[in-house]
Design an enzyme around this catalytic site. Structure first.
Site, PDB file in Angstrom:
ATOM      1  N   ALA A  52       0.833  -1.206   0.000  1.00 54.76           N
ATOM      2  CA  ALA A  52       0.000   0.000   0.000  1.00 54.76           C
ATOM      3  C   ALA A  52       0.862   1.250   0.000  1.00 54.76           C
ATOM      4  O   ALA A  52       2.031   1.220   0.403  1.00 54.76           O
ATOM      5  CB  ALA A  52      -0.921   0.003   1.222  1.00 54.76           C
ATOM      6  N   ASP A  53       0.262   2.326  -0.449  1.00 56.83           N
ATOM      7  CA  ASP A  53       0.914   3.632  -0.375  1.00 56.83           C
ATOM      8  C   ASP A  53      -0.153   4.672  -0.074  1.00 56.83           C
ATOM      9  O   ASP A  53      -1.229   4.655  -0.685  1.00 56.83           O
ATOM     10  CB  ASP A  53       1.622   3.982  -1.682  1.00 56.83           C
ATOM     11  CG  ASP A  53       2.423   5.268  -1.558  1.00 56.83           C
ATOM     12  OD1 ASP A  53       3.447   5.253  -0.840  1.00 56.83           O
ATOM     13  OD2 ASP A  53       2.023   6.292  -2.139  1.00 56.83           O
TER      14      ASP A  53
END
Length: 203
Positions: free
Chosen positions: A73-74
């Site tokens: 994820a970011d």
């Protein structure tokens, strides 16, 4: 409720906040990360940018773990479509907070799920509105050190929450992982299933 994954689960993130949120599923997982250069990754929109970064993070781990489910994820903060990343110093942190003061910004988290050579990617958006911040508050908050290693120079799960007037969307998305949507994606992909509860009989 208890769940199990159909394959070993790997979190491709060193974030303690994402680790804590993924733990809510109650399934065992490993943490494996590979450093990537985010500066070389681009997108035609804020959502595309965070998704591309999330995919790159996951791909670097998934390539060597084909047997597993790899989640990456970011999370980024955008103000008028401009990314406000992790501040490099106190002055940058103060600048970010002055800009966010009294305004509504968007927090976007891109999530990728790699499995069996497939990449499933999605994103979640949350609108966050700040109270008007005084210079005294900004200086004190930055001096506390809570602003560092956090997109937009604040943490909603720590003292940064005192700046938030209201949010519209998923709170956990702002923390760093929209775990409710991750759960639903894993279920839809048939990578996560509920453990069968034992049947109890009356004597």
């Amino acid at each position: 409720m208890e769940f199990k994954t159909t394959k070993p689960l790997i979190l491709a993130s060193a974030s303690p906040r994402r680790k804590e949120l993924l733990s809510l599923l109650g399934v065992p997982f490993e943490v494996k990360t590979v450093e990537i250069d985010e500066e070389d990754i681009f997108g035609c929109s804020p959502a595309e940018l965070v998704c591309n970064i999330a995919m790159e993070k996951g791909l670097a781990v998934a390539e060597y773990n084909q047997h597993a489910i790899v989640i990456s994820a970011d999370t980024m903060v955008f103000l008028d479509d401009e990314a406000l990343g992790k501040p490099k110093n106190a002055e940058m942190a103060k600048l970010y907070l002055r800009r966010l003061s009294g305004r509504t910004h968007t927090v976007i988290t891109g999530v990728s799920i790699y499995f069996e050579g497939i990449c499933n990617v999605f994103f979640e958006e949350t609108k966050v509105t700040f109270y008007k911040l005084t210079d005294e508050w900004i200086n004190s908050y930055v001096a506390s050190g809570d602003c560092y290693d956090k997109a937009g120079a604040y943490g909603i799960q720590t003292a940064g929450t005192l700046m938030v007037e209201h949010i519209n969307g998923d709170y956990n998305n702002v923390v760093g992982l929209p775990i409710a949507e991750v759960y639903r994606e894993l279920m839809n992909l048939e990578l996560l299933e509920m453990k069968s509860a034992g049947v109890q009989y009356d004597n």
